[in-house]
Design an enzyme around this catalytic site. Sequence first.
Site, short mmCIF file in Angstrom:
data_model
loop_
_atom_site.label_atom_id
_atom_site.label_comp_id
_atom_site.label_asym_id
_atom_site.label_seq_id
_atom_site.Cartn_x
_atom_site.Cartn_y
_atom_site.Cartn_z
N ASP A 76 -11.41 -9.62 3.82
CA ASP A 76 -12.74 -9.57 3.21
C ASP A 76 -13.27 -10.83 2.83
O ASP A 76 -14.27 -11.35 3.11
CB ASP A 76 -12.69 -8.82 1.93
CG ASP A 76 -13.31 -7.26 2.17
OD1 ASP A 76 -12.97 -6.90 3.39
OD2 ASP A 76 -13.66 -6.52 1.40
N ASP A 107 -5.40 -7.30 3.87
CA ASP A 107 -6.75 -6.54 3.65
C ASP A 107 -7.72 -7.65 2.66
O ASP A 107 -8.75 -7.51 2.83
CB ASP A 107 -6.36 -5.24 2.87
CG ASP A 107 -7.51 -4.16 2.76
OD1 ASP A 107 -8.52 -4.40 3.52
OD2 ASP A 107 -7.57 -3.40 1.83
N LYS A 111 4.30 -14.45 -1.15
CA LYS A 111 4.08 -14.85 -2.41
C LYS A 111 5.76 -15.02 -2.87
O LYS A 111 6.18 -14.13 -3.82
CB LYS A 111 3.40 -13.83 -3.29
CG LYS A 111 3.17 -13.96 -4.69
CD LYS A 111 2.12 -15.41 -5.04
CE LYS A 111 2.38 -15.37 -6.64
NZ LYS A 111 1.61 -16.93 -6.97
N TYR A 162 0.97 -1.19 -0.05
CA TYR A 162 -0.02 0.10 0.18
C TYR A 162 0.80 1.42 -0.05
O TYR A 162 1.14 2.00 1.16
CB TYR A 162 -0.85 -0.13 1.34
CG TYR A 162 -2.21 -0.95 0.90
CD1 TYR A 162 -2.42 -1.29 -0.27
CD2 TYR A 162 -3.07 -1.06 1.70
CE1 TYR A 162 -3.59 -2.03 -0.82
CE2 TYR A 162 -4.36 -1.96 1.53
CZ TYR A 162 -4.43 -2.16 0.27
OH TYR A 162 -5.66 -3.24 -0.02
N ASP A 174 -2.19 -16.94 -3.39
CA ASP A 174 -3.21 -17.41 -4.47
C ASP A 174 -3.52 -18.74 -3.67
O ASP A 174 -4.79 -19.02 -3.62
CB ASP A 174 -2.62 -17.51 -5.60
CG ASP A 174 -1.23 -17.91 -5.84
OD1 ASP A 174 -0.61 -18.38 -4.72
OD2 ASP A 174 -0.82 -18.19 -6.90
#
Length: 359
Positions: free
Chosen positions: A249, A245, A188, A135, A221
């Site tokens: 969700d 983040d 990742k 971010y 992933d």
Amino acid sequence: MRHTYHLGVLAGDGIGPEIVPAAVEVADAAIVATGADPIDWVPLPLGRLAIDEFGTPLPDVTLKTLAGLDGWLLGPHDSATYPEPHRSQLNPSGTIRKHFDLFANIRPAKAFPGAPAIVEHTDLVIVRENTQGFYADRNTYTGSGEFMPTPDVAIAHAIITRPAVERIAHAAFQLATRRRNKVTIVHKANVLRLTTGLFRDVCHEIAGQYHQVAVDDYHIDAMTVHLLRRAHEFDVIVTENMFGDILSDLTAGIAGSPGIAPAINTSADHGMAQAVHGSAPDIAGQDIANPAAMILSAAMLLDWLAARRGDPRPRRAAELVETAVADTIRAGTTTPDLGGTAGTRAFTGAVIQAIRARC
Ligand code: ATP
């Protein structure tokens, strides 16, 4: 020893003015029921109304007052609809997190009996690093790490540092020792070898200090599929800012609804309760928003205060709030996002009744 806590109340935009007062009401009921001292709630301007009154969504008076409080409840903001220049600036939540170095964003996802979950018995916590990562609007001391050298070229950078990973890893492992002693690191590192590779490696190093905690790690992933299939097997998940983040969700949806996913943002000195979801402008002002996430976030703040102050009374109030929300949902009083017909106010009233019924 008696102690009055002073907590800020920032209602924000969209459904904020509906769900934040609901959280205050429920917290007050639990405080009364457990015999703790009344909370001194301090309303502060933030969001669209603050733009109208102060010319900015996050006035200086708000930031200065927050610094002297024991903690605060932050409602959601609808910064995507703010007029320029505010829309292009770091949003109020990001600014507050950065200003107070609220590095640990703790986001539980728990399925409630009586609410439809995608994966039943989900009971996990995402520990999201809140200050760095991908971010770019909040990973620099000043300015933004996202920029456009020409109209057709856009560049963003990510930052991962050892000290920041060490402190979030300690937060995750310490939390796991109070839960089911399991931490999953999400990264990742097969592609972003240096940045998320450093995140993964430092987390594994810190794991060496917590021998009772089992640790594993997954690529982001692959993790989405593991969560959809077997979220109930995970306990604490630690990851960088953007991955956290997005994953939170997902886990909110897996547990049943964004409307039941609470969160707290903390540093050593400050605690900010803030639901995982946004301002939900599509349902604002209709008395149909689920206030549970904000109510449970307030309970997390009470629990954090208890730990920080060595004061058991806010913890008893926090436990009572959580139990009462679970009782209410189990009894079939739910808002439309969980398939029910109760409005925001009716659900809040039912939780308060459930608190009184337990005492
Ligand atoms: P933001 O950019 O602020 O995150 P958003 O619209 O992308 O906003 P949300 O505000 O979280 O994301 O809303 C996503 C969806 O979830 C919307 O359909 C919204 O109505 C629903 N939703 C979010 N919070 C709640 C809630 N407390 N109760 C019921 N539905 C909710």
